[in-house]
Design a protein around this motif. Structure first.
Motif, PDB file in Angstrom:
ATOM      1  N   ALA A 295       0.817  -1.212   0.000  1.00 34.78           N
ATOM      2  CA  ALA A 295       0.000   0.000   0.000  1.00 34.78           C
ATOM      3  C   ALA A 295       0.848   1.258   0.000  1.00 34.78           C
ATOM      4  N   PHE A 296       2.073   1.128   0.468  1.00 33.39           N
ATOM      5  CA  PHE A 296       2.966   2.278   0.595  1.00 33.39           C
ATOM      6  C   PHE A 296       3.889   2.421  -0.615  1.00 33.39           C
ATOM      7  N   LEU A 297       4.255   1.286  -1.249  1.00 34.91           N
ATOM      8  CA  LEU A 297       5.296   1.325  -2.279  1.00 34.91           C
ATOM      9  C   LEU A 297       4.839   0.893  -3.672  1.00 34.91           C
ATOM     10  N   LYS A 298       3.718   0.207  -3.789  1.00 32.60           N
ATOM     11  CA  LYS A 298       3.320  -0.291  -5.106  1.00 32.60           C
ATOM     12  C   LYS A 298       3.091   0.863  -6.073  1.00 32.60           C
ATOM     13  N   ASN A 299       3.778   0.801  -7.230  1.00 29.37           N
ATOM     14  CA  ASN A 299       3.671   1.832  -8.280  1.00 29.37           C
ATOM     15  C   ASN A 299       4.050   3.221  -7.783  1.00 29.37           C
ATOM     16  N   ALA A 300       4.874   3.283  -6.746  1.00 28.87           N
ATOM     17  CA  ALA A 300       5.235   4.579  -6.157  1.00 28.87           C
ATOM     18  C   ALA A 300       6.267   5.308  -7.014  1.00 28.87           C
ATOM     19  N   PRO A 301       6.182   6.648  -7.085  1.00 30.36           N
ATOM     20  CA  PRO A 301       7.244   7.417  -7.743  1.00 30.36           C
ATOM     21  C   PRO A 301       8.480   7.462  -6.843  1.00 30.36           C
ATOM     22  N   VAL A 302       9.655   7.236  -7.419  1.00 28.00           N
ATOM     23  CA  VAL A 302      10.886   7.200  -6.629  1.00 28.00           C
ATOM     24  C   VAL A 302      12.012   7.928  -7.360  1.00 28.00           C
ATOM     25  N   VAL A 303      12.989   8.353  -6.586  1.00 27.42           N
ATOM     26  CA  VAL A 303      14.251   8.876  -7.113  1.00 27.42           C
ATOM     27  C   VAL A 303      15.308   7.809  -6.868  1.00 27.42           C
ATOM     28  N   ILE A 304      16.159   7.558  -7.845  1.00 26.93           N
ATOM     29  CA  ILE A 304      17.218   6.561  -7.721  1.00 26.93           C
ATOM     30  C   ILE A 304      18.541   7.272  -7.464  1.00 26.93           C
ATOM     31  N   ASN A 305      19.190   6.950  -6.344  1.00 23.75           N
ATOM     32  CA  ASN A 305      20.503   7.512  -6.019  1.00 23.75           C
ATOM     33  C   ASN A 305      21.575   6.527  -6.474  1.00 23.75           C
ATOM     34  N   VAL A 306      22.487   6.998  -7.332  1.00 23.04           N
ATOM     35  CA  VAL A 306      23.519   6.127  -7.922  1.00 23.04           C
ATOM     36  C   VAL A 306      24.921   6.533  -7.490  1.00 23.04           C
ATOM     37  N   SER A 307      25.036   7.179  -6.348  1.00 22.85           N
ATOM     38  CA  SER A 307      26.345   7.683  -5.901  1.00 22.85           C
ATOM     39  C   SER A 307      27.352   6.563  -5.681  1.00 22.85           C
ATOM     40  N   SER A 308      26.871   5.323  -5.461  1.00 20.24           N
ATOM     41  CA  SER A 308      27.782   4.197  -5.236  1.00 20.24           C
ATOM     42  C   SER A 308      28.161   3.470  -6.524  1.00 20.24           C
ATOM     43  N   LEU A 309      27.575   3.864  -7.653  1.00 20.42           N
ATOM     44  CA  LEU A 309      27.832   3.173  -8.912  1.00 20.42           C
ATOM     45  C   LEU A 309      28.912   3.872  -9.727  1.00 20.42           C
ATOM     46  N   THR A 310      29.524   3.129 -10.649  1.00 20.70           N
ATOM     47  CA  THR A 310      30.550   3.664 -11.543  1.00 20.70           C
ATOM     48  C   THR A 310      30.094   3.472 -12.984  1.00 20.70           C
ATOM     49  N   ALA A 311      30.966   3.885 -13.914  1.00 22.21           N
ATOM     50  CA  ALA A 311      30.631   3.775 -15.330  1.00 22.21           C
ATOM     51  C   ALA A 311      30.474   2.328 -15.781  1.00 22.21           C
ATOM     52  N   ASP A 312      31.006   1.377 -15.001  1.00 21.90           N
ATOM     53  CA  ASP A 312      30.887  -0.034 -15.371  1.00 21.90           C
ATOM     54  C   ASP A 312      29.464  -0.558 -15.224  1.00 21.90           C
ATOM     55  N   ALA A 313      28.619   0.145 -14.475  1.00 22.46           N
ATOM     56  CA  ALA A 313      27.247  -0.303 -14.267  1.00 22.46           C
ATOM     57  C   ALA A 313      26.462  -0.241 -15.573  1.00 22.46           C
ATOM     58  N   ASP A 314      25.712  -1.297 -15.869  1.00 28.47           N
ATOM     59  CA  ASP A 314      24.869  -1.341 -17.070  1.00 28.47           C
ATOM     60  C   ASP A 314      23.545  -0.671 -16.719  1.00 28.47           C
ATOM     61  N   TRP A 315      23.451   0.627 -16.985  1.00 30.45           N
ATOM     62  CA  TRP A 315      22.273   1.367 -16.559  1.00 30.45           C
ATOM     63  C   TRP A 315      21.018   0.905 -17.278  1.00 30.45           C
ATOM     64  N   VAL A 316      21.127   0.511 -18.531  1.00 27.35           N
ATOM     65  CA  VAL A 316      19.953   0.068 -19.289  1.00 27.35           C
ATOM     66  C   VAL A 316      19.318  -1.134 -18.595  1.00 27.35           C
ATOM     67  N   GLN A 317      20.150  -2.102 -18.197  1.00 27.59           N
ATOM     68  CA  GLN A 317      19.637  -3.289 -17.518  1.00 27.59           C
ATOM     69  C   GLN A 317      19.093  -2.953 -16.131  1.00 27.59           C
ATOM     70  N   LEU A 318      19.782  -2.046 -15.444  1.00 28.06           N
ATOM     71  CA  LEU A 318      19.303  -1.633 -14.119  1.00 28.06           C
ATOM     72  C   LEU A 318      17.941  -0.952 -14.221  1.00 28.06           C
TER      73      LEU A 318
END
Length: 225
Positions: free
Chosen positions: A41-64
């Motif tokens: 009830a709190f999270l289903k279909n919820a709008p969110v912001v994704i924080n990627v500060s821990s990721l690098t260029a090696d991350a496959d953003w398309v798949q994520l």
């Protein structure tokens, strides 16, 4: 003169922020799905912001991005992107790169004098939000459904509690919630929360004290003696 068909105004909204600490799409999707199932009830279909500060260029953003979308969450923006190559990949995906408030180059006003406790004597109506920054919060009246009371420390409610109570929001796991009539929509301590249907029936509408057990930091409830 005809009126313009649009009007542009500034506003602010409270959004959940998902911090990615792993670049494996399957692991991210499974972890998100588990969180959603815990509080649909709190999270289903919820709008969110994704924080990627821990990721690098090696991350496959398309798949994520596909993994996050598969859970039903609606990504409205990306924050914390410090890698230029990753920024370009995200921009090509059509998602806005957001700046968090702490990144704004605005000289803050001098801090107010420390306040140990904030006391609210009037009812907290539906749609109201009260935040006790760096202090405890005491409400001497009722908190209606749809209202939200927030504190960096403890929360005390000496009236019917039907809204949302969030204690220890700055991360203080020692914070507690004290309530004489617990009928809350949501109660949270340092990010761990119960929705109304997760509150044990024997305590619903009763006087109760909520805290986090140590060291597993699970919500627990006791009678308020």
């Amino acid at each position: 003169m005809s009126q313009t068909p649009i009007e542009l105004k500034g506003s602010s909204f409270t959004l959940s922020v998902v911090h990615l600490h792993d670049a494996q799409p399957d692991a991210i999707q499974q972890a998100l799905q588990e969180k959603i199932e815990q509080a649909p009830a709190f999270l289903k279909n919820a709008p969110v912001v994704i924080n990627v500060s821990s990721l690098t260029a090696d991350a496959d953003w398309v798949q994520l991005q596909r993994a996050i979308a598969a859970t039903g969450l609606r990504v409205v923006g990306i924050s914390g992107c410090n890698d230029e190559q990753l920024r370009q990949t995200i921009a090509l995906a059509g998602l806005p790169l957001l700046r968090e408030g702490k990144e704004r180059r605005i000289t803050p006003p001098p801090p107010p004098a420390p306040i140990k406790t904030r006391v609210v004597k009037t009812p907290v109506r539906s749609g109201q939000q009260i935040y006790a920054r760096d202090s405890d919060l005491i409400v001497l009246s009722q908190v209606s459904a749809g209202a939200e009371i927030i504190a960096d420390g403890n929360i005390h409610i000496y009236g019917m509690m039907r809204g949302r109570a969030l204690a220890g929001v700055s991360g203080d796991t020692g914070s507690q919630v004290f309530c004489t009539h617990l009928s809350a929509e949501l109660v949270s301590i340092a990010g761990r929360y119960w929705l109304s249907d997760q509150i044990p029936e024997t305590y619903f509408g009763k006087a109760a004290r909520l805290s986090l057990s140590q060291p597993d930091l699970e919500l627990n409830i006791q009678p308020l003696d």
